[in-house]
Design an enzyme around this catalytic site. Sequence first.
Site, PDB file in Angstrom:
ATOM      1  N   CYS A 167      54.305  21.307  44.188  1.00 43.57           N
ATOM      2  CA  CYS A 167      54.027  22.432  43.297  1.00 43.57           C
ATOM      3  C   CYS A 167      54.232  23.717  44.092  1.00 43.57           C
ATOM      4  O   CYS A 167      53.357  24.115  44.867  1.00 43.57           O
ATOM      5  CB  CYS A 167      52.604  22.345  42.745  1.00 43.57           C
ATOM      6  N   PHE A 302      28.954  39.717  33.033  1.00 41.01           N
ATOM      7  CA  PHE A 302      29.676  38.483  33.369  1.00 41.01           C
ATOM      8  C   PHE A 302      30.079  38.562  34.850  1.00 41.01           C
ATOM      9  O   PHE A 302      31.228  38.338  35.215  1.00 41.01           O
ATOM     10  CB  PHE A 302      30.909  38.299  32.483  1.00 41.01           C
ATOM     11  N   ASN A 307      32.008  39.209  42.453  1.00 42.12           N
ATOM     12  CA  ASN A 307      33.356  39.612  42.855  1.00 42.12           C
ATOM     13  C   ASN A 307      33.578  41.120  42.701  1.00 42.12           C
ATOM     14  O   ASN A 307      34.230  41.750  43.548  1.00 42.12           O
ATOM     15  CB  ASN A 307      34.391  38.839  42.028  1.00 42.12           C
ATOM     16  N   ASP A 371      33.820  41.757  32.464  1.00 42.79           N
ATOM     17  CA  ASP A 371      34.833  40.758  32.807  1.00 42.79           C
ATOM     18  C   ASP A 371      34.486  39.438  32.117  1.00 42.79           C
ATOM     19  O   ASP A 371      34.046  38.483  32.754  1.00 42.79           O
ATOM     20  CB  ASP A 371      34.880  40.584  34.332  1.00 42.79           C
ATOM     21  N   CYS A 397      41.213  38.205  30.383  1.00 43.51           N
ATOM     22  CA  CYS A 397      42.162  37.124  30.641  1.00 43.51           C
ATOM     23  C   CYS A 397      42.778  36.603  29.348  1.00 43.51           C
ATOM     24  O   CYS A 397      43.481  35.599  29.360  1.00 43.51           O
ATOM     25  CB  CYS A 397      41.477  35.982  31.396  1.00 43.51           C
TER      26      CYS A 397
END
Length: 443
Positions: A167, A302, A307, A371, A397
């Site tokens: 991959c 969220f 992060n 997010d 996303c």
Amino acid sequence: MARLFKPGAGRRPSSESTPHTLRVEDFAQDGRGVARHEGKAVFIRGGIPGETVEVSHYRRQKRFSECEVRRVLDASDDRAEPFCHHYGKCGGCQLQHMRAECQPGYKQQALLSQLQRQQKISPTNILEPVVSTPQGYRARVRLGVDRNHHLAFREQGSDRLVDIEHCPVLSPSLSTLLPKLQAWLLALPQKHGVTHIELLSAEPSPAVVVRHIRPLSCELRERLQEQIAEANCFWQGDRDGKLTDLRGAPVEALLAYTLDGLTLAFEPGDFTQVNPAVNGEMVAQALQWLALEPNDRVMDLFCGIGNFTLPIARSGCQVTGVEAVEAMVTRARHNAHINGLENAEFLALDLEGQSLRKRLSSKAINKLLLDPPRAGAAKVCEQIGQSAVERLIYVSCNPASFVRDAGTLVRSGFELSQLRVLDMFPHTAHVETMALFVRTNGI
């Protein structure tokens, strides 16, 4: 010269076998080309806008039709030869037939069209997409194991497994594990019970999580660990889902990654971004757009393991991370502690409830980062609209839920000031979006 396009193997029979020649006019959010035929939209797998193609597997639906490129009669300059010989069978990538540098632009235009068509919204400013290295970018992956003991991905649009030997989009530290894992699988007993193997880049070494529905002997576990000494192996049965070590004892599999000098610990089941380089650029863009001041009070919804929260805290302002999953909140608090950030607090809160509005008011939140998962944050955006938040960054996303929520925010008095697409997953139809919303009316 006409070119043949190799569609995926093993697809359902077409509802119409007669070839059609179509002109591809547009690019859909799922990565397919779009043409018109007999008054209907036709979605063409493998088509690029501007091309004339001959299609096969023509399937008529009530409101649209679907097909696949059989032959490219007039190729776009953006067409490329796929670099992976599994492409067209494996469902992991959908856009290798398109030059990597062109993909973000097509994704961005599809998003902008959707925003305008559904919500009549045009961003005030559109930045150039954040691009990624086209190969070796992926820091985690979940592989299936088929009945013949082969590593596999799902076929495009199907639950069937496709054997893979390599991959190219995997990070080098994970890619080198594939032949060793495959050799171990082929040596297992016939009814081994291994269903999935997850690979994760981490520091200082990658991790491998083997999921199995039958007990695996200590000898078999040790054999794999010996073959991949450069990685840490963990095991997950289906009885309680807990990770175990070589001897089957429960273990805390705490891994870590670095983000601009910060250390973020995580467990294999935690959500982390797949593309570390793009993640770093995304966080940097968020900090710039937030325009943080020492007296700001920021909320990160969220927040996961922190992060965004921890880089925001490092700027010196007070920040509250909110997450529905208690285990993630525990991890985020741990990460704040190991990085010495005392101005970050974390709460476990049901973000679908009505308690968020009170939190926003009681903490006098003036800036916010959002997010959410693919479903978006419809109820959250309704509550934000009734708050005193002045500046909001939405990281998405999923274009569909982002477009819906953008409409809610704009109707609540926010302006879509900045928009930027991030190519988090090159060669796939996936698109990550960052948007800055600035309030234009008072509450």
